[in-house]
Design an enzyme around this catalytic site. Structure first.
Site, PDB file in Angstrom:
ATOM      1  N   ASN A 102     -26.645  -1.381  36.666  1.00  0.00           N
ATOM      2  CA  ASN A 102     -26.446  -2.230  35.491  1.00  0.00           C
ATOM      3  C   ASN A 102     -25.611  -1.525  34.439  1.00  0.00           C
ATOM      4  O   ASN A 102     -25.670  -0.311  34.282  1.00  0.00           O
ATOM      5  CB  ASN A 102     -27.788  -2.655  34.903  1.00  0.00           C
ATOM      6  CG  ASN A 102     -28.556  -3.544  35.852  1.00  0.00           C
ATOM      7  OD1 ASN A 102     -27.986  -4.043  36.817  1.00  0.00           O
ATOM      8  ND2 ASN A 102     -29.828  -3.741  35.593  1.00  0.00           N
ATOM      9  N   HIS A 119     -22.321   2.449  37.299  1.00  0.00           N
ATOM     10  CA  HIS A 119     -21.154   1.601  37.032  1.00  0.00           C
ATOM     11  C   HIS A 119     -20.725   1.636  35.571  1.00  0.00           C
ATOM     12  O   HIS A 119     -20.058   0.717  35.103  1.00  0.00           O
ATOM     13  CB  HIS A 119     -21.447   0.163  37.480  1.00  0.00           C
ATOM     14  CG  HIS A 119     -21.597   0.040  38.965  1.00  0.00           C
ATOM     15  ND1 HIS A 119     -22.252  -0.996  39.580  1.00  0.00           N
ATOM     16  CD2 HIS A 119     -21.180   0.860  39.972  1.00  0.00           C
ATOM     17  CE1 HIS A 119     -22.224  -0.815  40.895  1.00  0.00           C
ATOM     18  NE2 HIS A 119     -21.595   0.302  41.153  1.00  0.00           N
ATOM     19  N   CYS A 127      -9.581   4.740  26.609  1.00  0.00           N
ATOM     20  CA  CYS A 127      -8.168   4.402  26.527  1.00  0.00           C
ATOM     21  C   CYS A 127      -7.586   4.242  27.929  1.00  0.00           C
ATOM     22  O   CYS A 127      -7.969   4.941  28.860  1.00  0.00           O
ATOM     23  CB  CYS A 127      -7.428   5.493  25.760  1.00  0.00           C
ATOM     24  SG  CYS A 127      -5.691   5.112  25.521  1.00  0.00           S
ATOM     25  N   CYS A 146      -6.472   1.936  21.038  1.00  0.00           N
ATOM     26  CA  CYS A 146      -6.908   3.333  20.955  1.00  0.00           C
ATOM     27  C   CYS A 146      -6.568   3.890  19.574  1.00  0.00           C
ATOM     28  O   CYS A 146      -5.413   3.787  19.141  1.00  0.00           O
ATOM     29  CB  CYS A 146      -6.205   4.129  22.045  1.00  0.00           C
ATOM     30  SG  CYS A 146      -6.560   5.890  21.950  1.00  0.00           S
ATOM     31  N   CYS A 149      -3.780   6.972  20.329  1.00  0.00           N
ATOM     32  CA  CYS A 149      -2.401   6.766  20.798  1.00  0.00           C
ATOM     33  C   CYS A 149      -1.917   5.326  20.632  1.00  0.00           C
ATOM     34  O   CYS A 149      -0.740   5.044  20.877  1.00  0.00           O
ATOM     35  CB  CYS A 149      -2.270   7.199  22.259  1.00  0.00           C
ATOM     36  SG  CYS A 149      -3.030   6.052  23.423  1.00  0.00           S
ATOM     37  N   SER A 188     -29.443  -7.064  45.144  1.00  0.00           N
ATOM     38  CA  SER A 188     -29.275  -7.882  46.346  1.00  0.00           C
ATOM     39  C   SER A 188     -28.892  -7.032  47.546  1.00  0.00           C
ATOM     40  O   SER A 188     -28.937  -7.506  48.677  1.00  0.00           O
ATOM     41  CB  SER A 188     -28.180  -8.927  46.104  1.00  0.00           C
ATOM     42  OG  SER A 188     -26.950  -8.272  45.878  1.00  0.00           O
ATOM     43  N   ASN A 212     -38.342  -7.359  44.563  1.00  0.00           N
ATOM     44  CA  ASN A 212     -37.328  -8.393  44.346  1.00  0.00           C
ATOM     45  C   ASN A 212     -38.025  -9.745  44.294  1.00  0.00           C
ATOM     46  O   ASN A 212     -39.105  -9.917  44.855  1.00  0.00           O
ATOM     47  CB  ASN A 212     -36.301  -8.376  45.491  1.00  0.00           C
ATOM     48  CG  ASN A 212     -34.989  -9.049  45.108  1.00  0.00           C
ATOM     49  OD1 ASN A 212     -34.941 -10.249  44.829  1.00  0.00           O
ATOM     50  ND2 ASN A 212     -33.925  -8.279  45.079  1.00  0.00           N
TER      51      ASN A 212
END
Ligand code: NAD
Ligand code: ZN
Length: 243
Positions: A102, A119, A127, A146, A149, A188, A212
């Site tokens: 998550n 993840h 950036c 950013c 830059c 899943s 589950n």
């Protein structure tokens, strides 16, 4: 005779090494969509078609609009009893790691400390050109720039087709390899590499447990399958641990 839940609970005690993998289902009871089935679309776009680098290259404004919508949505959600129970396990089980797919940050908000966000996070931005990266809980503009830059920022999440942050997979695999008990909660089992973690845990001799709402492609691999809402089952497993 002990029921399955009591048997699993008994295995969480002592010095056992426990690794938990969570997926979108653990946040469903907080009101965060899982993006499967009925929840699979955002403004007529499939989520799989937005959460990818080529979509961001072609339509950065659309992808940012989607992520800003998710940040607002999740910002208005609270951790649920499943997150709270996992945070309690973190406090009570000496050898414990929570690996989550998550990106909503709800485990951390619930008080979990040992969390591997495979993840990335909706609350991280970085950036697209330089090394600038930060945690940011504020409302972002449609196309955030950013501060170093001036180029476009991107969400600090791992998109479909992108590799995981170096070290994350190695750490996950190493910890699963040492686990005595592996819990797979609200996932899943369709998204790699998390999908193969159950197999890996089993090969290394861990007791495998699925929690589950319904059976998944991994159910057959599991030593125990506790089917029902994570917000009901996890608090029952966590209560009284460490006493
Ligand atoms: P998934 O959507 O493929 O599967 C969700 C699983 O959760 C299903 O098996 C479903 O049966 C189960 N589930 C739903 N409600 C539940 C409940 N109340 N209790 C227990 N189980 C419940 O999710 P995935 O396997 O995590 O894979 C999707 C990918 O997209 C992952 O990378 C995921 O992290 C990401 N994603 C993240 C979020 C988030 O951060 N909250 C939300 C959507 C998708
Ligand atoms: Zn930059």
């Amino acid at each position: 005779m002990l029921g399955e839940l009591e048997m699993v609970k008994a295995m969480l005690g002592g010095e056992r090494r426990v690794v938990v993998l969570t997926g979108a289902g653990v946040s469903a009871e907080s009101g965060v969509p899982t993006f499967r089935g009925r929840d699979g679309l955002w403004r007529h776009h499939r989520v799989e078609d937005l959460a990818r680098p080529d979509a961001f290259a072609a339509h950065p404004e659309r992808v940012w609009e989607f992520y800003n919508w998710r940040r607002r949505l999740v910002g208005g959600c609270e951790p649920n009893p499943a997150h709270m129970a996992l945070a309690a396990m973190d406090r009570q089980i000496p050898n414990f790691l929570l690996i989550t797919q998550n990106v909503d940050g709800l485990h951390t908000r619930a008080g979990s400390l040992r969390v591997l966000e495979m993840h990335g996070s909706l609350w991280q931005v970085r950036c697209t050109v330089c090394t600038h990266a930060r945690e940011d809980f504020s409302e972002l503009p449609d196309m955030p720039e950013c501060p170093v830059c001036g180029h476009l920022l991107r969400p600090g999440v791992v998109w479909f087709g992108e590799p995981l942050t170096p070290g994350v997979l190695r750490l996950a695999v190493a910890e699963i390899g040492k686990a005595d008990v592996f819990l797979s909660v609200g996932t899943s089992g369709l998204v790699q590499p998390a999908a193969s973690f159950c197999q890996l845990a089993k090969e290394h001799g861990a007791v495998t447990v699925e929690i589950n709402r319904e059976p998944t492609p991994n159910t057959g691999l599991m030593d125990f399958a506790l089917h029902g809402p994570a917000g009901d089952i996890l608090p029952e497993l966590a209560v009284g641990l460490g006493e």
